[in-house]
Scaffold this motif. Structure first.
Motif, PDB file in Angstrom:
ATOM      1  N   LEU B  29     -34.650  42.187 -27.265  1.00  9.02           N
ATOM      2  CA  LEU B  29     -33.288  41.656 -27.416  1.00  9.02           C
ATOM      3  C   LEU B  29     -32.707  41.150 -26.103  1.00  9.02           C
ATOM      4  CD1 LEU B  29     -31.652  44.227 -29.849  1.00  9.02           C
ATOM      5  CD2 LEU B  29     -32.488  41.952 -30.358  1.00  9.02           C
ATOM      6  N   SER B  30     -33.098  41.790 -25.021  1.00 11.76           N
ATOM      7  CA  SER B  30     -32.374  41.519 -23.786  1.00 11.76           C
ATOM      8  C   SER B  30     -33.031  40.473 -22.897  1.00 11.76           C
ATOM      9  CB  SER B  30     -32.211  42.810 -22.987  1.00 11.76           C
ATOM     10  OG  SER B  30     -33.476  43.250 -22.566  1.00 11.76           O
ATOM     11  N   ARG B  31     -34.292  40.203 -23.072  1.00 13.47           N
ATOM     12  CA  ARG B  31     -34.973  39.282 -22.160  1.00 13.47           C
ATOM     13  C   ARG B  31     -34.570  37.840 -22.432  1.00 13.47           C
ATOM     14  NH1 ARG B  31     -38.044  40.516 -17.566  1.00 13.47           N
ATOM     15  NH2 ARG B  31     -38.888  42.593 -17.843  1.00 13.47           N
ATOM     16  N   ARG B  32     -34.478  37.064 -21.376  1.00  9.38           N
ATOM     17  CA  ARG B  32     -34.243  35.644 -21.556  1.00  9.38           C
ATOM     18  C   ARG B  32     -35.572  34.899 -21.643  1.00  9.38           C
ATOM     19  NH1 ARG B  32     -31.322  33.292 -17.040  1.00  9.38           N
ATOM     20  NH2 ARG B  32     -30.251  31.837 -18.390  1.00  9.38           N
ATOM     21  N   ASN B  33     -36.539  35.416 -20.932  1.00  6.28           N
ATOM     22  CA  ASN B  33     -37.845  34.763 -20.913  1.00  6.28           C
ATOM     23  C   ASN B  33     -38.561  35.008 -22.244  1.00  6.28           C
ATOM     24  OD1 ASN B  33     -40.517  34.061 -20.383  1.00  6.28           O
ATOM     25  ND2 ASN B  33     -40.272  34.528 -18.214  1.00  6.28           N
ATOM     26  N   THR B  34     -39.095  33.945 -22.839  1.00  9.28           N
ATOM     27  CA  THR B  34     -39.752  34.117 -24.136  1.00  9.28           C
ATOM     28  C   THR B  34     -40.978  35.011 -24.029  1.00  9.28           C
ATOM     29  OG1 THR B  34     -40.510  31.902 -23.647  1.00  9.28           O
ATOM     30  CG2 THR B  34     -39.043  32.162 -25.516  1.00  9.28           C
ATOM     31  N   VAL B  35     -41.673  34.931 -22.915  1.00  9.52           N
ATOM     32  CA  VAL B  35     -42.825  35.827 -22.749  1.00  9.52           C
ATOM     33  C   VAL B  35     -42.345  37.268 -22.708  1.00  9.52           C
ATOM     34  CG1 VAL B  35     -44.786  36.376 -21.294  1.00  9.52           C
ATOM     35  CG2 VAL B  35     -44.105  34.029 -21.550  1.00  9.52           C
ATOM     36  N   GLY B  36     -41.207  37.490 -22.078  1.00  2.04           N
ATOM     37  CA  GLY B  36     -40.652  38.838 -22.034  1.00  2.04           C
ATOM     38  C   GLY B  36     -40.323  39.352 -23.426  1.00  2.04           C
ATOM     39  N   ILE B  37     -39.799  38.462 -24.265  1.00  3.08           N
ATOM     40  CA  ILE B  37     -39.526  38.864 -25.654  1.00  3.08           C
ATOM     41  C   ILE B  37     -40.811  39.280 -26.344  1.00  3.08           C
ATOM     42  CG2 ILE B  37     -38.727  37.985 -27.866  1.00  3.08           C
ATOM     43  CD1 ILE B  37     -36.816  36.187 -26.299  1.00  3.08           C
ATOM     44  N   LEU B  38     -41.861  38.504 -26.081  1.00  2.00           N
ATOM     45  CA  LEU B  38     -43.160  38.822 -26.689  1.00  2.00           C
ATOM     46  C   LEU B  38     -43.656  40.192 -26.222  1.00  2.00           C
ATOM     47  CD1 LEU B  38     -44.789  36.923 -28.538  1.00  2.00           C
ATOM     48  CD2 LEU B  38     -46.372  36.715 -26.663  1.00  2.00           C
ATOM     49  N   LEU B  39     -43.418  40.505 -24.959  1.00  2.00           N
ATOM     50  CA  LEU B  39     -43.833  41.815 -24.448  1.00  2.00           C
ATOM     51  C   LEU B  39     -43.121  42.926 -25.208  1.00  2.00           C
ATOM     52  CD1 LEU B  39     -43.860  41.331 -20.562  1.00  2.00           C
ATOM     53  CD2 LEU B  39     -45.643  40.866 -22.204  1.00  2.00           C
TER      54      LEU B  39
ATOM     55  N   ALA D  33     -45.726  42.206 -17.355  1.00  5.96           N
ATOM     56  CA  ALA D  33     -46.977  42.188 -18.116  1.00  5.96           C
ATOM     57  C   ALA D  33     -47.919  43.277 -17.633  1.00  5.96           C
ATOM     58  CB  ALA D  33     -47.630  40.817 -17.984  1.00  5.96           C
ATOM     59  N   LEU D  34     -47.957  43.510 -16.323  1.00  2.00           N
ATOM     60  CA  LEU D  34     -48.852  44.556 -15.814  1.00  2.00           C
ATOM     61  C   LEU D  34     -48.390  45.934 -16.250  1.00  2.00           C
ATOM     62  CD1 LEU D  34     -49.536  43.181 -12.234  1.00  2.00           C
ATOM     63  CD2 LEU D  34     -51.009  43.100 -14.222  1.00  2.00           C
ATOM     64  N   TRP D  35     -47.074  46.137 -16.261  1.00  2.00           N
ATOM     65  CA  TRP D  35     -46.576  47.423 -16.764  1.00  2.00           C
ATOM     66  C   TRP D  35     -46.909  47.568 -18.244  1.00  2.00           C
ATOM     67  CZ3 TRP D  35     -45.720  51.371 -13.968  1.00  2.00           C
ATOM     68  CH2 TRP D  35     -45.204  51.237 -12.692  1.00  2.00           C
ATOM     69  N   LEU D  36     -46.841  46.459 -18.971  1.00  2.00           N
ATOM     70  CA  LEU D  36     -47.203  46.516 -20.385  1.00  2.00           C
ATOM     71  C   LEU D  36     -48.653  46.959 -20.550  1.00  2.00           C
ATOM     72  CD1 LEU D  36     -46.206  45.728 -23.282  1.00  2.00           C
ATOM     73  CD2 LEU D  36     -47.470  43.638 -22.959  1.00  2.00           C
ATOM     74  N   ILE D  37     -49.501  46.463 -19.675  1.00  2.00           N
ATOM     75  CA  ILE D  37     -50.913  46.849 -19.757  1.00  2.00           C
ATOM     76  C   ILE D  37     -51.058  48.345 -19.539  1.00  2.00           C
ATOM     77  CG2 ILE D  37     -53.130  46.600 -18.634  1.00  2.00           C
ATOM     78  CD1 ILE D  37     -52.347  43.697 -18.066  1.00  2.00           C
ATOM     79  N   SER D  38     -50.339  48.850 -18.555  1.00  5.32           N
ATOM     80  CA  SER D  38     -50.481  50.290 -18.309  1.00  5.32           C
ATOM     81  C   SER D  38     -49.932  51.082 -19.488  1.00  5.32           C
ATOM     82  CB  SER D  38     -49.796  50.675 -17.007  1.00  5.32           C
ATOM     83  OG  SER D  38     -48.412  50.743 -17.179  1.00  5.32           O
ATOM     84  N   SER D  39     -48.917  50.548 -20.138  1.00  8.82           N
ATOM     85  CA  SER D  39     -48.413  51.220 -21.335  1.00  8.82           C
ATOM     86  C   SER D  39     -49.475  51.219 -22.445  1.00  8.82           C
ATOM     87  CB  SER D  39     -47.149  50.512 -21.805  1.00  8.82           C
ATOM     88  OG  SER D  39     -46.707  51.069 -23.004  1.00  8.82           O
ATOM     89  N   PHE D  40     -50.138  50.086 -22.603  1.00  2.14           N
ATOM     90  CA  PHE D  40     -51.238  50.011 -23.575  1.00  2.14           C
ATOM     91  C   PHE D  40     -52.298  51.054 -23.279  1.00  2.14           C
ATOM     92  CE2 PHE D  40     -50.585  45.205 -24.381  1.00  2.14           C
ATOM     93  CZ  PHE D  40     -49.612  45.497 -25.306  1.00  2.14           C
ATOM     94  N   PHE D  41     -52.577  51.195 -22.001  1.00  4.10           N
ATOM     95  CA  PHE D  41     -53.590  52.181 -21.604  1.00  4.10           C
ATOM     96  C   PHE D  41     -53.173  53.583 -22.024  1.00  4.10           C
ATOM     97  CE2 PHE D  41     -56.336  49.929 -18.525  1.00  4.10           C
ATOM     98  CZ  PHE D  41     -57.499  50.550 -18.908  1.00  4.10           C
TER      99      PHE D  41
END
Lengths: 453, 108, 384, 213
Positions: B29-39, D33-41
């Motif tokens: 909800l809070s990210r502006r970056n679309t990749v961030g939303i995907l995360l 993204a790197l933190w996301l990877i560590s979360s996946f781990f």
């Protein structure tokens, strides 16, 4: 190891401490084994490739240059650790670790000898594939964290290559999964007992007269499900001798070369184009960590190829010694460990040999090779492997009445399966190679004309 | 053989999954970056997976339905990531931005 | 595994310059055959590198590594690294006349030299006093060796000059000097080409070098010792005065006796104030050498060989002069069979006491030489 | 042994949550993204702890090995030029904070904690074999054959779709812009000419540069 420790210090410590100590010990041993091999591999690579180029290679430090890796290590330790100012400090620091750790984790599931398995994981093959995919993240971190265009380009290339070649590699390993009926690496060497080509299908005629030094007990046969039978065993029933295994081995080994960034596929660190790829901004111990990761990856992939296709620790004499019982079991284990090591080194020699012989591929050639040649071959090979299993093990009920081979002896069924799969594989290889053939000059010209018009 | 079911109560695992889901939701909800939303969405999918596996392990360890569902979710997540990232790249190519706020026109 | 590439019959032509023109028609390669051929080639190299060493150029495989400090390649004669200076083994005289050609041509300008001067007259002598080459900036072009008209500077084969002391690579004359025999060893055919003219020029130059000027520094002591030795051998000879000696010998003995007399007077003269002993000594020796040279020219000229003047304060120098004179006389005497030519009578008898300084001595020597020359000319003329 | 598992669980849970929180809050998108990877781990390790070996390995293989690599690639292909200096969160991010917090505090925790889970009684003696990779494979080929096929088709469609969306036809492919050109383009888009609709300006600007090159 856990059991031994329990018998030694059981009761004195809580059980989980003992388990922890046991795992730590095993981990230490395996890592030392790998690093020792790494050191020898560095030396051997330099010496062998030098001979191939009519040189001598390192020969000043120690006898025959054997201490060269140690000198290199001392150099690496004492070198200044340079981090670019604009680099991302933490990512730059973590990248070598992230690329080394998964590689070291791969070593945990490989059976290093008869009865010498660190961990029995029933999804070991998948585990190895999964873990080796993680090192791509490390490479990406290195490329991005260095804040250098060569590093980033190298990392992109490395990861693209890693992801592309994972597919043929996994597909080739699938043939092993089909043949073995499971993903545990532990069972694979036991399944590759017997004689070349025929495997453990030549059974003993009468149970009384079979010498235990030549015959071993196998259980997985359609005629006698579950019942142990005695089969001729020279420890040479490696899958690489069958058409399915041969094709699978070739595909897997080539894909392993690409994953380990060995020379025909060393595009990610093509030093004539992009300095050193993702390692450009690394020096000292961090660089050495990448180096170690690469060699241990090669080592682990060679071990995996050897275990999956070349019989692992299986070899002449291992079963015979193990059958003698008593202390001979340990001798058998040592011999089997030696066999595996020898196979790994033969494969590593082939890697060096290829490095000495072939120039680097272009990126498009690399992708073409993976997607147009290796992957179709591996897919055909899966069909062959399924047929192999069906022809050698299925009962007529499993075939659904389509085919009945119940009346044949195991070796006859094996022969039929080999013939069928050989025909399929050879025809497929011929066909795929012919459609991938380079166009002749006239065809090129025609194509150019079409494009031009 | 000691196992997780004896050592950790089920509500703990579910709470963990719920917390992970909420964190992912916040990110989405809070990210502006679309990749961030995907995360953030990936985090939420993972939370769901934890739930499924926990239910399988604690309630029906002999039936594989939980694991199977988790695998399907992983499959869908992979497909979603591929499509989503392809769309992000297409948008970036057209608009030179990956900021969700700036992508407010229906015409590509 | 030997895989042959099956090609349609290829035509190999050798055109001028040894260039191979190969008509590769379309090779009929099976898939992967080229790869296998490559592997085969590499493996043969690997195998042969384990077993044999590459020795002949025609050999294609085998280790070619030379384990350098232990094994060394024979360097070709034309190999050049840094320049060296040559000197004659026997006389110790350097071939260099300090003509400054090399200093002028040197592109990085690393050659520096000063010409030797006669200490008594201050006039330049065709010899070099100091010679410096900065090896650290030398680019090994070899132009100095090319340009040298006296073949005095040559390019060396020695290349192990690694050092961490930069200044240590500025090399002086003593370190630059090498005997001719050394160069003859490393480049025999090159030396054979230039040997005669070089030696001839050296002979000419040696005449114009007074005393030990132009002798390689490390050879000075040796030459001196040699001369002393020969003097020791010669000194008793006139004393014994073998009666059956040729009349010319007599003259030589006479010269020796005079020399001894001169020595005596010199000893007397030593009482007189002499500003510097060494130059005088040198001058005396110089005079002796000149006299010897002159005597050599004449057939019989040594009879009136000028005895060294009283300027020589030490007996040694005087004796040396005497010996030289004697030697020269002897030589000329051997050569002079007819002795018909008038002796160099005009040669003025050396003034003994009146000119105590070395200048006088040199003057006397020069006069003696001139006279001897004249005599020789007359001799030649009369013979004709 | 139970203590060890409890400790491990707590460690993993803390690791997963910390990584997830870093993922959503950290400024740099690559770090996220790197933190996301560590979360996946962490999640994969949790699966292993729950004895779902196959799933744990699949988690690592697919999420860490494939999805995160894909994400990293996408980030690097769509690098936001001045993006790291800008805010990463939306202007009203506190609303986005309240909603999940309320969801968690008011709905999830009370429900989970108060519901009476009918857990099966702990097995007496030998614990029954829990389903592993083989059972999953069998299930895919028997009960879940249709979903399995549907998933396969989904993947195929996704692959084709991704290629179609991201593919540029050759004649439309523009020259790769230099960094200076990209910055200039961005600046034009940031400060639109006095036209009524900023969106239209942006499109025109991009088209204009497209036509130039």
């Amino acid at each position: 190891m856990t059991d031994i420790l329990r018998s030694w210090i059981g009761g004195a410590l809580p059980d989980w401490v003992i388990v922890l100590i046991a795992y730590l010990l095993v981990t230490t041993i395996v890592l030392f084994y790998a690093v020792g091999n790494f050191i020898m591999m560095v030396w051997a690579e330099r010496r062998v490739v030098a001979r191939m180029q009519d040189r001598l290679g390192p020969n000043r430090v120690g006898p025959a240059g054997l201490l060269q890796p140690i000198a290199d290590a001392v150099k690496m330790f004492t070198k200044e650790d340079i981090v670019p100012r604009s680099a991302d400090q933490w990512v730059h620091l973590l990248a070598p670790i992230v690329s080394l750790a998964p590689v070291a984790m791969m070593l945990a599931v490989i059976p290093w000898g008869r009865g010498w398995e660190p961990i029995d994981l029933n999804v070991a093959l998948l585990y190895i594939v999964a873990v080796s995919a993680v090192s791509g993240v490390g490479l990406m971190m290195a490329g991005w964290g260095s804040n250098n265009k060569f590093a980033l380009l190298g990392a992109m290339r490395a990861v693209a290559q890693l992801v592309s070649y994972e597919i043929p590699a996994v597909t080739a390993l699938l043939t092993v999964v089909i043949l073995a009926g499971g993903m545990s690496l532990l069972e694979l060497p036991y399944m590759q007992a017997g004689v070349p080509l025929m495997g453990a299908t030549i059974l003993c005629g009468d149970a009384a007269g079979c010498s235990p030094s030549l015959y071993t007990t196998v259980t997985s046969f359609p005629g006698s499900p579950g019942e142990p039978v005695q089969a001729l065993d020279l420890g040479l029933g490696w899958w690489v001798f069958t058409p399915v295994g041969l094709l699978g081995f070739i595909v897997f080994f080539i894909a392993a070369l690409a994953e380990g960034e060995r020379t025909p596929f060393d595009i990610p660190e093509a030093d004539s184009e992009i300095v050193a790829g993702y390692m450009t901004e690394y020096s000292g111990m961090k660089f050495a960590t990448f180096y170690i990761a690469q060699y241990i990856l090669n080592f682990a992939l060679s071990a995996l190829a050897a275990t999956a296709f070349l019989g692992g620790w299986q070899g002449p004499g291992v079963a015979a010694l193990a059958n003698m019982g008593g202390p001979w079991v340990h001798v058998a284990a040592a011999l089997s460990a030696f066999y595996l090591l020898a196979k790994i080194w033969v494969l590593f020699f082939v890697m060096i040999w290829l490095r000495g012989a072939f120039p680097r591929l272009r990126v498009d050639q690399l992708m073409d090779f993976a997607w147009k040649l290796l992957l179709p071959l591996a897919l055909v090979n899966i069909v062959s492997a399924s047929l192999m299993v069906g022809l050698t093990q299925w009962t007529s009920a499993q075939w659904g009445g389509l085919l009945s081979l119940d009346g044949f002896a195991p070796w006859q069924r094996q022969l039929i399966a080999i013939l069928v799969t050989a025909i399929i594989n050879i025809a497929a290889a011929y066909w795929i190679l012919s459609i991938n053939q380079r166009p002749t000059q006239e065809e090129w010209i025609e194509e150019e004309l079409v494009v031009a018009s | 053989m000691p196992s997780m079911t004896e050592a950790v109560p089920l509500p703990w695992v579910l709470t963990l999954a719920g917390a992970l889901f909420c964190v992912g939701l916040f990110g989405a909800l809070s990210r502006r970056n679309t990749v961030g939303i995907l995360l953030g969405i990936e985090l939420m999918l993972n939370a769901v997976n934890i739930n499924l596996v926990a239910f399988w392990r604690y309630l029906e360890p002999n039936v594989v339905a939980g694991q199977t569902f988790a695998l399907f979710i992983i499959t869908v997540a992979a497909a979603e990531a591929a499509i989503g990232l392809a769309m992000i790249i297409a948008i970036y190519r057209a608009r030179q931005t990956v900021n969700a706020d700036e992508v407010d026109s229906l015409r590509g | 595994m030997t895989t042959e590439i099956q090609t349609e019959p290829t035509e190999v032509q050798t055109t001028r310059g040894g260039v191979y023109v190969i008509d590769r028609s379309r090779p009929r390669l099976r898939a992967g055959q080229g790869l296998l051929t490559g592997l085969d080639v590499v493996f043969r190299h690997f195998r042969d590198a384990l077993t044999r060493k590459l020795e002949k150029p025609s050999q294609q495989t085998g280790v070619f590594t030379v384990q350098y400090p232990e094994e060394r390649l024979k360097l070709p004669e034309a190999f050049r690294n840094f320049p060296i200076l040559l000197y004659d083994d026997e006389t110790g005289h350097e071939l260099c006349t300090s003509c400054f050609q090399c200093q002028r041509i040197c592109p990085p300008q690393v050659i520096h030299m000063t010409q030797a001067r006669d200490p008594s007259t201050g006039k330049p002598v065709p010899a070099v006093a100091e010679f410096l080459i900065e090896y650290d900036a030398c680019m090994s072009c070899g132009l100095c060796a090319e340009v040298c008209p006296f073949d005095a500077i040559k390019m060396d084969h020695e290349f192990e000059y690694s050092t961490d002391v930069h200044g240590g690579l500025t090399i002086n004359k003593e370190a630059l000097n090498r005997p001719i025999s050394y160069y003859e060893k490393i480049a025999p055919s090159f030396w054979a080409e230039v040997k005669d003219s070089a030696m001839k020029k050296l002979q000419g130059n040696m005449k114009r070098r007074p005393d030990l000027i132009g002798v390689a520094p490390q050879m000075v002591e040796k030459i001196r010792a040699k001369r002393a030795e020969s003097a020791a051998a010669q000194a008793p000879a006139p004393a014994s005065a073998t009666p059956d000696a040729a009349p010319a010998d007599k003259a030589a003995r006479l010269a020796a006796a005079r020399a001894r007399a001169a020595e005596k007077t010199a000893a007397e003269a030593s009482a007189e104030p002499v500003s510097e002993s060494t130059p005088a000594d040198k001058a005396a020796r110089l005079a002796a050498i000149r006299a010897a040279n002159a005597a050599k020219k004449t057939d019989e000229g040594a009879t009136e060989a000028p005895a060294p003047t009283g300027g020589a304060p030490t007996d040694k120098a005087a004796r040396l002069a005497a010996i030289r004179a004697a030697n020269a006389a002897k030589k000329s005497a051997e050569g002079a069979d007819a002795a018909s030519a008038p002796p160099a009578a005009e040669a003025p008898a050396p003034t003994t006491g009146d000119a105590p300084t070395d200048k006088a001595a040199r003057l006397a020597a020069i006069r003696a030489a001139n006279a001897a020359k004249k005599a020789a000319a007359q001799n030649d003329g009369s013979e004709e | 042994m139970n203590t060890l598992i409890t400790i491990l669980f707590v460690v993993f849970a803390a690791f997963i949550l910390a990584s997830a929180i870093m993922t959503v809050t950290v400024k740099n998108i690559v770090h996220a993204a790197l933190w996301l990877i560590s979360s996946f781990f962490g999640v994969g390790a949790l699966y292993l702890l729950m004895e779902a070996e196959f799933l744990g390995v699949a988690q690592v293989l697919i999420y860490v090995g494939a999805v995160s690599i894909l994400i990293l690639f996408a980030i690097m292909l769509t690098r936001d030029l001045e993006g790291s200096q800008n805010r990463q969160l939306t202007p009203r991010w506190w609303i986005a904070l309240i909603v999940p917090a309320a969801l968690f505090g008011l709905l999830i925790v009370p429900t989970v904690m108060t519901y009476a889970w009918q857990l099966p009684p702990p097995p007496a003696g030998q614990s029954p074999a829990i389903s592993g990779a083989q059972q999953i494979g069998t299930a895919f080929m028997r009960e879940y054959l249709l979903p399995f096929e549907v998933a396969a088709i989904l993947l195929l469609v996704a692959m084709i779709g991704a290629i179609v969306i991201a593919f540029e036809e050759r004649e439309r492919r523009r020259r790769v812009l230099t960094l200076a050109e990209q910055v200039r383009l961005r600046r034009q888009q940031r400060q639109p000419a006095p036209l009524p609709e900023p969106a239209a300006t942006a499109i025109q600007a991009s088209e204009a540069t497209g036509g130039e090159s």
